[in-house]
Scaffold this active site. Structure first.
Site, PDB file in Angstrom:
ATOM      1  N   LYS A 170       0.892  -1.169   0.000  1.00 15.07           N
ATOM      2  CA  LYS A 170       0.000   0.000   0.000  1.00 15.07           C
ATOM      3  C   LYS A 170       0.929   1.217   0.000  1.00 15.07           C
ATOM      4  O   LYS A 170       1.458   1.609   1.032  1.00 15.07           O
ATOM      5  CB  LYS A 170      -0.890  -0.006   1.249  1.00 15.07           C
ATOM      6  CG  LYS A 170      -2.175   0.810   1.132  1.00 15.07           C
ATOM      7  CD  LYS A 170      -2.020   2.274   0.798  1.00 15.07           C
ATOM      8  CE  LYS A 170      -1.635   3.124   1.989  1.00 15.07           C
ATOM      9  NZ  LYS A 170      -1.453   4.560   1.598  1.00 15.07           N
ATOM     10  N   GLU A 245       9.850   1.956  10.614  1.00 15.57           N
ATOM     11  CA  GLU A 245      10.909   2.916  10.324  1.00 15.57           C
ATOM     12  C   GLU A 245      10.250   4.279  10.409  1.00 15.57           C
ATOM     13  O   GLU A 245       9.442   4.630   9.553  1.00 15.57           O
ATOM     14  CB  GLU A 245      11.492   2.618   8.935  1.00 15.57           C
ATOM     15  CG  GLU A 245      12.921   3.049   8.802  1.00 15.57           C
ATOM     16  CD  GLU A 245      13.010   4.473   8.319  1.00 15.57           C
ATOM     17  OE1 GLU A 245      13.060   5.369   9.174  1.00 15.57           O
ATOM     18  OE2 GLU A 245      13.007   4.679   7.116  1.00 15.57           O
ATOM     19  N   CYS A 279      13.984  11.210   6.464  1.00 18.60           N
ATOM     20  CA  CYS A 279      13.871  10.921   7.897  1.00 18.60           C
ATOM     21  C   CYS A 279      15.229  10.946   8.593  1.00 18.60           C
ATOM     22  O   CYS A 279      15.323  11.251   9.770  1.00 18.60           O
ATOM     23  CB  CYS A 279      13.181   9.583   8.117  1.00 18.60           C
ATOM     24  SG  CYS A 279      13.796   8.289   7.050  1.00 18.60           S
ATOM     25  N   GLU A 371      10.355  16.530  14.561  1.00 16.64           N
ATOM     26  CA  GLU A 371      10.737  16.336  13.163  1.00 16.64           C
ATOM     27  C   GLU A 371       9.972  17.348  12.313  1.00 16.64           C
ATOM     28  O   GLU A 371       8.741  17.354  12.309  1.00 16.64           O
ATOM     29  CB  GLU A 371      10.385  14.911  12.722  1.00 16.64           C
ATOM     30  CG  GLU A 371      10.780  14.650  11.284  1.00 16.64           C
ATOM     31  CD  GLU A 371      10.611  13.190  10.885  1.00 16.64           C
ATOM     32  OE1 GLU A 371       9.510  12.649  11.018  1.00 16.64           O
ATOM     33  OE2 GLU A 371      11.606  12.590  10.434  1.00 16.64           O
TER      34      GLU A 371
HETATM   35  P1  NAP Z   1       2.020   8.859   7.332  1.00 14.92           P
HETATM   36  O1  NAP Z   1       0.598   9.272   7.406  1.00 14.92           O
HETATM   37  O2  NAP Z   1       2.630   8.148   8.477  1.00 14.92           O
HETATM   38  O3  NAP Z   1       2.173   7.996   5.977  1.00 14.92           O
HETATM   39  C1  NAP Z   1       2.945   6.833   5.795  1.00 14.92           C
HETATM   40  C2  NAP Z   1       2.108   5.729   5.167  1.00 14.92           C
HETATM   41  O4  NAP Z   1       1.172   5.229   6.123  1.00 14.92           O
HETATM   42  C3  NAP Z   1       1.280   6.172   3.965  1.00 14.92           C
HETATM   43  O5  NAP Z   1       1.193   5.140   3.028  1.00 14.92           O
HETATM   44  C4  NAP Z   1      -0.052   6.434   4.627  1.00 14.92           C
HETATM   45  O6  NAP Z   1      -1.130   6.491   3.731  1.00 14.92           O
HETATM   46  C5  NAP Z   1      -0.135   5.284   5.581  1.00 14.92           C
HETATM   47  N1  NAP Z   1      -1.110   5.455   6.671  1.00 14.92           N
HETATM   48  C6  NAP Z   1      -1.611   6.608   7.184  1.00 14.92           C
HETATM   49  N2  NAP Z   1      -2.485   6.345   8.165  1.00 14.92           N
HETATM   50  C7  NAP Z   1      -2.556   4.993   8.283  1.00 14.92           C
HETATM   51  C8  NAP Z   1      -3.290   4.111   9.124  1.00 14.92           C
HETATM   52  N3  NAP Z   1      -4.132   4.551  10.053  1.00 14.92           N
HETATM   53  N4  NAP Z   1      -3.102   2.776   8.968  1.00 14.92           N
HETATM   54  C9  NAP Z   1      -2.243   2.304   8.050  1.00 14.92           C
HETATM   55  N5  NAP Z   1      -1.535   3.097   7.221  1.00 14.92           N
HETATM   56  C10 NAP Z   1      -1.673   4.419   7.337  1.00 14.92           C
HETATM   57  O7  NAP Z   1       2.912  10.111   7.022  1.00 14.92           O
HETATM   58  P2  NAP Z   1       2.445  11.472   6.344  1.00 14.92           P
HETATM   59  O8  NAP Z   1       1.149  11.956   6.945  1.00 14.92           O
HETATM   60  O9  NAP Z   1       2.419  11.280   4.895  1.00 14.92           O
HETATM   61  O10 NAP Z   1       3.621  12.451   6.794  1.00 14.92           O
HETATM   62  C11 NAP Z   1       3.534  13.083   8.068  1.00 14.92           C
HETATM   63  C12 NAP Z   1       4.875  13.140   8.761  1.00 14.92           C
HETATM   64  O11 NAP Z   1       5.442  11.843   8.840  1.00 14.92           O
HETATM   65  C13 NAP Z   1       5.946  13.952   8.050  1.00 14.92           C
HETATM   66  O12 NAP Z   1       5.841  15.307   8.300  1.00 14.92           O
HETATM   67  C14 NAP Z   1       7.194  13.354   8.626  1.00 14.92           C
HETATM   68  O13 NAP Z   1       7.473  13.945   9.877  1.00 14.92           O
HETATM   69  C15 NAP Z   1       6.851  11.902   8.816  1.00 14.92           C
HETATM   70  N6  NAP Z   1       7.359  11.048   7.705  1.00 14.92           N
HETATM   71  C16 NAP Z   1       8.395  10.243   7.950  1.00 14.92           C
HETATM   72  C17 NAP Z   1       8.892   9.452   6.925  1.00 14.92           C
HETATM   73  C18 NAP Z   1      10.052   8.526   7.132  1.00 14.92           C
HETATM   74  O14 NAP Z   1      10.735   8.195   6.167  1.00 14.92           O
HETATM   75  N7  NAP Z   1      10.294   8.043   8.333  1.00 14.92           N
HETATM   76  C19 NAP Z   1       8.318   9.490   5.663  1.00 14.92           C
HETATM   77  C20 NAP Z   1       7.209  10.324   5.449  1.00 14.92           C
HETATM   78  C21 NAP Z   1       6.748  11.084   6.485  1.00 14.92           C
HETATM   79  P3  NAP Z   1      -1.506   7.932   3.103  1.00 14.92           P
HETATM   80  O15 NAP Z   1      -0.457   8.227   2.121  1.00 14.92           O
HETATM   81  O16 NAP Z   1      -2.840   7.745   2.498  1.00 14.92           O
HETATM   82  O17 NAP Z   1      -1.526   8.924   4.236  1.00 14.92           O
END
Ligand code: NAP
Ligand code: MG
Length: 464
Positions: A170, A245, A279, A371
């Site tokens: 996904k 991660e 990250c 972050e």
């Molecule tokens: P996120 O919501 O954690 O997204 C990561 C993945 O998880 C996406 O595929 C997302 O789908 C999915 N997801 C979201 N809610 C979920 C749930 N309840 N159950 C299962 N999967 C779920 O991250 P984001 O909102 O895109 O970014 C927010 C913050 O996360 C950033 O500002 C940053 O601080 C952090 N981040 C960290 C990394 C890293 O490499 N560690 C990467 C990206 C972001 P959707 O795309 O539909 O939301």
């Protein structure tokens, strides 16, 4: 509608169960470039069933054959490099050069390491009167973020396949088109039907259905700490293997005697890369009090190279842009001193943020703890090495970091005391074989190299 508009399940592109779609937006000009289906629990269920059905035969496939198919996957990705780079530029906003070198190039290298590892890994060990078999965990639910759309996919799918697991992916809602290229490459490589499956959709719908599905044996997630916590709880409740991660707030520690100009320039480049959406970015620069003013001047000068719309792209979406601008405003409000950039958007169109450098940042400030995930560097002063160590280790995170010193020995002595999963010594290069992952709240488990493969294995001990 193109032939591949749909879900890739059981070796073919199939229409989604529902009719909802997700609009994919180019963050550089805010134009809608495509729509993909918003998958539901029904699509996830079909994909998990396909992965379960494919698992026994794939697990029993000799590692050398799995290796050959992963090598074919690597070659299929390499053959699509230009198309992949253009897609990453369109849906993430990465400047073309970075899209080619990093976003399209790195995954080819990582896939190559797993073609090699699948062929050479010791899937059997001897221990006293036992033979220990290292067997695949089963069906893996992989949930990936948008920041390195293809790398994050390959860093999970390639080791899972090498281990003998089957996968349902996904990908992030913001970057589903790159994931489609990956599915096309997997198909072209000749992976058996059901070994790899793709379901596009929203996190709280398709992502959650995947994490909760009883047919999924392991969840591998990369993304925010908030979502990671929920996935960890879901997996824990069902006693599933989980790899997380998560975020980071890494320190770039510049010790007295280091090449200050180089350490500052490389440190700024590290944060500006991918518009700060990495990250492992070294978002806190730690400099000795005596060199502080010089380092601040060097950083302000170094950041001038990153012209929005040219060397540095936009953030992925309007929400991330707002979030990062909010952090910059908060930094100012808490008393940090802006020496470059600021909260105003630098261009009228696109989700750009000004490359920003903060001085006079203290360890307790929000911008030194949370972050930000944008092009923002905070420079902190330390009094002595112990103070530097306290500051470096003084967040909930522990993903990466850097140490610069007069010699490697001094830098390594400091690095040994850091609570973090990776440290670059005096500008050491990225290594796709080095395990990557977090101490503390930066995560659970490791990706890349042999340690990344081991995540997808479980042991069975035979006593003789
Ligand atoms: P996120 O919501 O954690 O997204 C990561 C993945 O998880 C996406 O595929 C997302 O789908 C999915 N997801 C979201 N809610 C979920 C749930 N309840 N159950 C299962 N999967 C779920 O991250 P984001 O909102 O895109 O970014 C927010 C913050 O996360 C950033 O500002 C940053 O601080 C952090 N981040 C960290 C990394 C890293 O490499 N560690 C990467 C990206 C972001 P959707 O795309 O539909 O939301
Ligand atoms: Mg999200």
């Amino acid at each position: 509608m193109k032939a591949h508009d749909g879900m890739y399940i059981d070796g073919a592109w199939r229409p989604a169960a529902g009719t909802d779609t997700i609009a994919v937006v180019n963050p550089a000009d805010e134009q809608v470039i495509a729509h993909v289906p918003a998958g539901t629990a029904e699509d996830v269920d079909a994909a998990v069933r396909a992965a379960r059905a494919a698992f026994p035969a794939w697990a029993a496939t000799p590692p050398a054959e799995r290796a050959a198919l992963i090598a074919a996957l690597r070659d299929a990705l390499a053959a699509r490099k230009d198309e992949i780079a253009a897609t990453v530029t369109a849906e993430l906003g990465a400047p073309p050069q970075a899209a080619q070198a990093i976003h399209a190039g790195l995954p080819v290298a990582v896939a190559g390491t797993y073609a090699d590892l699948a062929a050479t890994y010791g899937f059997e060990e001897e221990a006293g009167n036992s033979t220990v078999l290292l067997e695949p965990v089963g069906v893996v639910g992989a949930i990936t973020p948008w920041n390195y759309p293809l790398h994050q996919i390959v860093a999970k799918v390639a080791p899972a396949l090498a281990a003998g697991c089957t996968v349902v992916l996904k990908p992030a809602e913001d970057t589903p088109l790159t994931a489609r290229h990956f599915a096309e490459a997997a198909h072209e490589a000749g992976l058996p039907a059901g070994v790899f499956n793709l379901v596009t959709g929203l996190g709280p719908v398709a992502g959650q259905a995947l994490a909760e599905h009883p047919g999924v044996d392991m969840v591998s997630f990369t993304g925010s700490t908030a979502v990671g916590r929920r996935i960890g709880a879901v997996a824990g409740g069902a006693v599933k293997r989980v790899a997380l991660e998560l975020g980071g707030k890494s320190a770039n520690v510049i010790l007295p005697g280091a090449d200050l100009a180089k350490a500052v320039a490389v440190g700024v480049a590290n944060v500006m890369s991918n518009s700060g959406q990495t990250c492992s970015a070294w978002t806190r620069m730690l400099v000795h009090r005596d060199q502080y003013d010089e380092a601040v001047a060097l950083a302000a000068q170094a950041v001038g190279k990153y012209v929005p719309g040219d060397r540095i792209g936009p953030l992925v979406n309007a929400k991330q842009q707002e979030r990062v601008r909010g952090y910059i405003e908060q930094g100012v409000a808490e008393g940090a001193r802006l020496v470059a950039g600021g909260p105003e958007a630098p261009l009228d169109k696109g989700y750009y943020v000004s490359p920003t450098v903060f001085a006079d940042v203290t360890p307790a400030m929000t911008i030194a703890q949370e972050e930000i995930f944008g092009p923002v560097v905070s420079i902190l002063a330390y009094e002595d090495e112990d103070d530097a160590l306290r500051i470096a280790n003084g967040t909930v995170y522990g993903l990466a970091g850097a140490v610069w010193a007069a010699d490697d020995e001094t830098a390594v002595a400091f690095a040994r005391r850091m609570e973090t999963g990776q440290v670059d010594i005096n500008g050491g290069r990225f290594n796709p074989l080095a395990p990557f992952g977090g101490y503390k709240q930066s995560g659970v488990g490791r990706e890349l190299g042999a340690h990344g493969l081991a995540e997808y294995l479980q042991t069975k001990s035979l006593q003789f």
